[in-house]
Design a protein around this motif. Structure first.
Motif, short mmCIF file in Angstrom:
data_model
loop_
_atom_site.label_atom_id
_atom_site.label_comp_id
_atom_site.label_asym_id
_atom_site.label_seq_id
_atom_site.Cartn_x
_atom_site.Cartn_y
_atom_site.Cartn_z
N ASP A 147 0.84 -1.17 -0.10
CA ASP A 147 -0.01 0.03 0.09
C ASP A 147 0.86 1.40 0.01
OD1 ASP A 147 -1.88 1.94 0.32
OD2 ASP A 147 -2.35 1.50 2.49
N THR A 148 1.20 1.88 -0.94
CA THR A 148 1.98 3.16 -1.10
C THR A 148 1.44 4.37 -0.23
OG1 THR A 148 0.79 3.80 -3.16
CG2 THR A 148 2.73 2.30 -3.39
N ASN A 149 0.17 4.31 0.04
CA ASN A 149 -0.58 5.38 0.98
C ASN A 149 -0.19 5.08 2.53
OD1 ASN A 149 -1.03 7.15 -1.12
ND2 ASN A 149 -2.83 6.05 -1.66
N LYS A 150 0.29 3.91 2.97
CA LYS A 150 0.39 3.53 4.32
C LYS A 150 1.54 4.45 5.02
CE LYS A 150 1.44 -0.29 7.37
NZ LYS A 150 1.76 -1.66 7.52
N PRO A 151 1.26 5.04 6.09
CA PRO A 151 2.21 5.82 6.85
C PRO A 151 3.25 4.74 7.27
CG PRO A 151 0.05 6.32 7.57
CD PRO A 151 -0.03 5.29 6.52
N LEU A 152 4.59 5.32 7.25
CA LEU A 152 5.60 4.85 8.03
C LEU A 152 6.19 5.75 8.78
CD1 LEU A 152 7.48 3.11 4.77
CD2 LEU A 152 5.94 2.02 6.22
N THR A 153 6.97 5.03 9.79
CA THR A 153 7.81 5.93 10.74
C THR A 153 9.21 5.79 10.48
OG1 THR A 153 5.98 5.90 12.34
CG2 THR A 153 8.04 6.34 13.26
N LEU A 154 9.98 6.72 10.35
CA LEU A 154 11.49 6.59 10.16
C LEU A 154 11.99 7.18 11.19
CD1 LEU A 154 11.53 7.20 6.43
CD2 LEU A 154 11.81 4.84 7.17
N THR A 155 13.36 6.89 11.76
CA THR A 155 14.26 7.34 12.44
C THR A 155 15.26 7.99 11.69
OG1 THR A 155 13.33 6.09 14.32
CG2 THR A 155 15.44 7.18 14.73
N LEU A 156 15.44 8.97 11.60
CA LEU A 156 16.42 9.99 11.04
C LEU A 156 17.12 11.08 11.64
CD1 LEU A 156 14.73 10.01 7.46
CD2 LEU A 156 16.60 8.32 7.96
N THR A 157 18.27 11.39 11.40
CA THR A 157 18.97 12.48 12.31
C THR A 157 18.68 13.83 11.51
OG1 THR A 157 21.10 12.31 10.83
CG2 THR A 157 20.84 11.05 12.89
N ASP A 168 20.43 13.76 8.31
CA ASP A 168 19.73 13.00 7.30
C ASP A 168 18.79 13.64 6.69
OD1 ASP A 168 21.35 10.69 8.16
OD2 ASP A 168 19.84 9.86 9.18
N ILE A 169 17.89 14.44 7.50
CA ILE A 169 16.62 14.99 6.71
C ILE A 169 17.09 16.09 5.92
CG2 ILE A 169 14.74 16.65 7.60
CD1 ILE A 169 14.40 13.59 7.99
N ASN A 170 18.07 16.91 6.48
CA ASN A 170 18.64 17.96 5.72
C ASN A 170 19.47 17.53 4.24
OD1 ASN A 170 17.98 20.07 7.43
ND2 ASN A 170 19.86 19.90 8.47
N GLN A 171 19.89 16.13 4.20
CA GLN A 171 20.53 15.94 2.98
C GLN A 171 19.44 15.50 2.28
OE1 GLN A 171 23.09 12.72 3.56
NE2 GLN A 171 23.80 12.63 1.72
N ILE A 172 18.43 14.78 2.69
CA ILE A 172 17.04 14.36 1.87
C ILE A 172 16.52 15.61 1.49
CG2 ILE A 172 14.75 13.58 2.21
CD1 ILE A 172 15.80 11.54 4.18
N LEU A 173 16.32 16.84 2.15
CA LEU A 173 15.86 18.14 1.67
C LEU A 173 16.61 18.71 0.67
CD1 LEU A 173 14.39 19.39 5.00
CD2 LEU A 173 13.03 18.46 3.11
N ALA A 192 9.11 17.50 11.05
CA ALA A 192 10.19 17.73 11.93
C ALA A 192 9.86 19.05 12.89
CB ALA A 192 11.47 18.21 10.83
N ALA A 193 9.27 20.02 12.48
CA ALA A 193 9.08 21.07 13.29
C ALA A 193 8.36 20.79 14.35
CB ALA A 193 8.61 22.33 12.25
#
Length: 67
Positions: free
Chosen positions: A4-14, A17-22, A44-45
């Motif tokens: 299910d591509t609409n299923k929410p997932l919980t990820l743990t990132l630093t 990591d988030i800044n690199q993705i953004l 994140a906020a």
């Protein structure tokens, strides 16, 4: 395997990591990524404001400072 591509997932990132993705998403066409970037920033906020007592809360349209 069907997923299910609409299923929410919980990820743990630093934060790094988030800044690199953004940063990577920022190189993509705006129309394709702006909603995803907004969801990442909103989640994140919310987590960062919970971790920092006295931190100002952001509204859904507020943009965090870029640096």
């Amino acid at each position: 395997m069907a997923s299910d591509t609409n299923k929410p997932l919980t990820l743990t990132l630093t934060v790094a990591d988030i800044n690199q993705i953004l940063e990577a998403l920022g190189k993509r066409p705006y129309a394709r990524v702006f909603q995803l970037i907004g969801r990442i920033q909103q989640q994140a906020a919310a987590q960062l404001s919970d971790a920092e007592p006295g931190a100002p809360e952001r509204g859904p349209g507020d943009q965090p400072p870029r640096g």
